[in-house]
Write a protein that holds these residues in place. Structure first.
Motif, PDB file in Angstrom:
ATOM      1  N   ALA A   1      -0.325  -5.500   0.342  1.00 38.77           N
ATOM      2  CA  ALA A   1      -0.212  -5.538  -1.014  1.00 38.77           C
ATOM      3  C   ALA A   1      -0.856  -4.297  -1.593  1.00 38.77           C
ATOM      4  O   ALA A   1      -0.046  -3.483  -2.389  1.00 38.77           O
ATOM      5  CB  ALA A   1      -0.710  -6.723  -1.775  1.00 38.77           C
ATOM      6  N   SER A   2      -1.931  -3.738  -1.442  1.00 38.10           N
ATOM      7  CA  SER A   2      -2.404  -2.461  -1.866  1.00 38.10           C
ATOM      8  C   SER A   2      -1.595  -1.196  -1.508  1.00 38.10           C
ATOM      9  O   SER A   2      -1.335  -0.315  -2.079  1.00 38.10           O
ATOM     10  CB  SER A   2      -3.839  -2.281  -1.402  1.00 38.10           C
ATOM     11  OG  SER A   2      -3.831  -2.241  -0.095  1.00 38.10           O
ATOM     12  N   GLU A   3      -1.003  -1.346  -0.237  1.00 32.88           N
ATOM     13  CA  GLU A   3      -0.182  -0.289   0.224  1.00 32.88           C
ATOM     14  C   GLU A   3       1.106  -0.141  -0.457  1.00 32.88           C
ATOM     15  O   GLU A   3       1.677   0.866  -0.727  1.00 32.88           O
ATOM     16  CB  GLU A   3       0.140  -0.312   1.872  1.00 32.88           C
ATOM     17  CG  GLU A   3      -1.312  -0.072   2.492  1.00 32.88           C
ATOM     18  CD  GLU A   3      -1.120  -0.710   3.910  1.00 32.88           C
ATOM     19  OE1 GLU A   3      -0.252  -0.037   4.836  1.00 32.88           O
ATOM     20  OE2 GLU A   3      -1.885  -1.488   4.425  1.00 32.88           O
ATOM     21  N   LEU A   4       1.647  -1.345  -0.662  1.00 29.45           N
ATOM     22  CA  LEU A   4       2.771  -1.321  -1.462  1.00 29.45           C
ATOM     23  C   LEU A   4       2.905  -1.056  -2.828  1.00 29.45           C
ATOM     24  O   LEU A   4       3.691  -0.293  -3.239  1.00 29.45           O
ATOM     25  CB  LEU A   4       3.710  -2.762  -1.135  1.00 29.45           C
ATOM     26  CG  LEU A   4       4.134  -3.228  -0.064  1.00 29.45           C
ATOM     27  CD1 LEU A   4       4.195  -4.981  -0.194  1.00 29.45           C
ATOM     28  CD2 LEU A   4       5.388  -2.718   0.166  1.00 29.45           C
ATOM     29  N   ALA A   5       1.600  -1.075  -3.567  1.00 25.92           N
ATOM     30  CA  ALA A   5       1.311  -0.907  -4.683  1.00 25.92           C
ATOM     31  C   ALA A   5       1.179   0.618  -4.899  1.00 25.92           C
ATOM     32  O   ALA A   5       1.703   1.359  -6.031  1.00 25.92           O
ATOM     33  CB  ALA A   5       0.150  -1.583  -5.318  1.00 25.92           C
ATOM     34  N   ALA A   6       0.558   1.063  -3.941  1.00 25.11           N
ATOM     35  CA  ALA A   6       0.303   2.794  -3.907  1.00 25.11           C
ATOM     36  C   ALA A   6       1.499   3.576  -3.760  1.00 25.11           C
ATOM     37  O   ALA A   6       1.767   4.598  -4.359  1.00 25.11           O
ATOM     38  CB  ALA A   6      -0.511   3.172  -2.830  1.00 25.11           C
ATOM     39  N   ALA A   7       2.676   2.698  -2.929  1.00 26.37           N
ATOM     40  CA  ALA A   7       3.537   3.568  -2.855  1.00 26.37           C
ATOM     41  C   ALA A   7       4.853   3.219  -3.860  1.00 26.37           C
ATOM     42  O   ALA A   7       5.861   3.751  -3.747  1.00 26.37           O
ATOM     43  CB  ALA A   7       4.290   3.191  -1.523  1.00 26.37           C
ATOM     44  N   LYS A   8       4.255   2.232  -4.655  1.00 23.63           N
ATOM     45  CA  LYS A   8       5.322   1.879  -5.986  1.00 23.63           C
ATOM     46  C   LYS A   8       6.701   1.150  -5.442  1.00 23.63           C
ATOM     47  O   LYS A   8       7.836   1.520  -5.894  1.00 23.63           O
ATOM     48  CB  LYS A   8       5.516   2.894  -6.935  1.00 23.63           C
ATOM     49  CG  LYS A   8       4.300   3.496  -7.586  1.00 23.63           C
ATOM     50  CD  LYS A   8       4.439   4.784  -8.473  1.00 23.63           C
ATOM     51  CE  LYS A   8       3.335   5.161  -9.574  1.00 23.63           C
ATOM     52  NZ  LYS A   8       2.183   5.504  -8.749  1.00 23.63           N
TER      53      LYS A   8
END
Length: 449
Positions: free
Chosen positions: A296-303
């Motif tokens: 989830a954090s990686e998806l959020a960082a990549a928008k």
């Protein structure tokens, strides 16, 4: 007259064509899914297909048709982020399916010609609050029953020929669900659809590594084509892996002008997709993402936004072993834009809003769940300035509900698409009336000789 009865009476009497006079819905609890949030005892005014005003102190135009909601919930029309509605009716009957090119065409496939405005499922979907939908093709025709979830697009790679290198399913288009309208398409070339993970590996010969190599080669070929069209037309330059039709269709994708919807499930595959998107400068959306919560954090960082099925909570395949009922809640808390999908063919009529309700039951905030089936799908496909929330200037896609729209027993009492009142009937209601047992001794038409 009760509010439900009044709304039904209005919807039944209104003509199919847009009304000349404005329409005002008063005394409503309006879930705007926009900056105004939730409005109690509010008024909504529609005119010429648009929302012209919404609020607690709105002047009603002279001569307007008035619907007194008496506290009923009003929401934007629901938007299906990914579906086969109107291009596929019965999964196992090939003649009713226009949702895939069967491996003969890849990225160039456009499902527009297969959209059937008379498909019974369209009326059924509309009666459950759906007003717009984005049709996303599947890569081939599975027919083998190897689906990760009922009506899903996953594991459809079996339709590919052995020597067909493309992993692209085709182009997404947007339709409205207006009744008695021959042309439902309101957005063409909305985006591109790509298979990844197990199904892509199968299409590439059985290996994820092979599918990734093919994908990178195709993207490189598209860039070469875009920069060397003159050479290509002369038959000069290097050999390219896919046809000109596919190359042309993919140019907006490699230029970052068109979103690429990628069907992917496992956390590891999602990481590979994120790495690819960064390297290739692609604008991507994920469909499925059953193990999205793990990254989830990686998806959020990549928008990167995701479209998920919140009922996909069983490990139906090796790539979904980590599926989780709190997927939506964890993704949302991390800052990921979440959309919630329903049945692709919309035979399970309440599924998208029931899936949103399921997400709420497992921690997703109520307002986020509403946005996941209205505004967020519109954002994904670049039409959020036009639809997805109740705001002045947007299309008047509006639904009045008998109760909480995320409760399975609630239903629309009136539906408007672009300001036009929609019939509260479908093939199912017509059949129910036709075969309803007689109480007056007079045989129903279905039983007369």
């Amino acid at each position: 007259m009760k509010p439900v009865a009044l709304a039904l009476a209005f919807a039944a009497s209104a003509p199919a064509l847009a009304l000349a006079e404005p329409i005002a819905i008063i005394n409503a609890k309006i879930e705007t899914v926009g900056p105004s949030g939730t409005l109690s005892s509010a008024t909504l005014v529609m005119d010429n297909g648009k929302i012209v005003a919404v609020g607690s102190a709105v002047a009603i135009p002279k001569g307007a048709q008035i619907i007194d909601a008496k506290g009923a919930v009003v929401t934007p029309g629901l938007v299906a982020a990914t579906t086969s509605l109107g291009i596929s009716e019965i999964e196992q009957v090939a003649s009713t399916r226009d949702d895939g090119a069967g491996g003969q065409i890849g990225a160039a496939f456009n499902p527009a010609a297969g959209v059937n405005p008379d498909a019974p499922t369209i009326g059924l979907a509309r009666l459950n609050g759906l007003t717009r939908a984005f049709l996303t093709p599947v890569a081939g025709r599975s027919g083998n029953g190897a689906h990760a979830h009922d009506d899903s697009a996953f594991d459809t790679a079996g339709g590919h020929e052995q020597d067909d290198p493309t992993l692209f399913a085709g182009q997404s288009i947007g339709i409205n669900l207006l009744a008695n309208t021959p042309d439902l398409i309101f957005k063409t070339n909305a985006g591109m659809v790509l298979e990844f993970g197990e199904s892509a590996a199968a299409a590439a010969g059985g290996s994820r590594g092979a599918s990734l190599i093919i994908l990178k080669r195709v993207l490189a070929d598209v860039r070469h084509f875009a920069a060397n069209r003159v050479l290509y037309d002369k038959g000069e330059g290097r050999d390219l892996m896919v046809s000109r039709l596919d190359l042309e269709a993919l140019v907006p994708v490699v230029q970052g002008k068109s979103p690429l919807l990628i069907r992917v499930s496992s956390a590891n595959d999602i990481r590979q997709v994120l790495k690819l998107a960064k390297e290739e400068n692609l604008s991507i959306v994920l469909e499925g993402a059953e193990e999205g919560w793990r990254v989830a954090s990686e998806l959020a960082a990549a928008k990167v936004p995701v479209i998920i099925d919140t009922q996909a909570a069983l490990p139906a395949s090796f790539e979904t072993l980590g599926t989780h009922l709190r997927n939506a809640q964890i993704l949302f808390q991390a800052g990921v834009q979440v959309s919630i999908m329903g049945s692709r063919d919309y035979n399970n009529l309440r599924q998208s809003r029931m899936n949103a309700g399921t997400a709420v039951a497992h921690g997703l905030p109520y307002q986020a769940a509403l946005a996941a089936i209205t505004l967020n799908p519109a954002k994904i496909w670049g039409v959020d300035k036009e639809i997805g929330s109740i705001e002045a200037g947007k299309a008047a896609d509006v639904v009045i509900w008998s109760g909480d729209p995320l409760e399975g027993q609630s239903y629309p009492t009136a539906i408007f698409i672009a300001g036009q009142s929609q019939p509260m009937t479908s093939r199912s209601t017509e059949l129910a009336a036709r075969y309803k047992p007689s109480t007056d001794g007079i045989a129903r038409p279905a039983y007369r000789n």
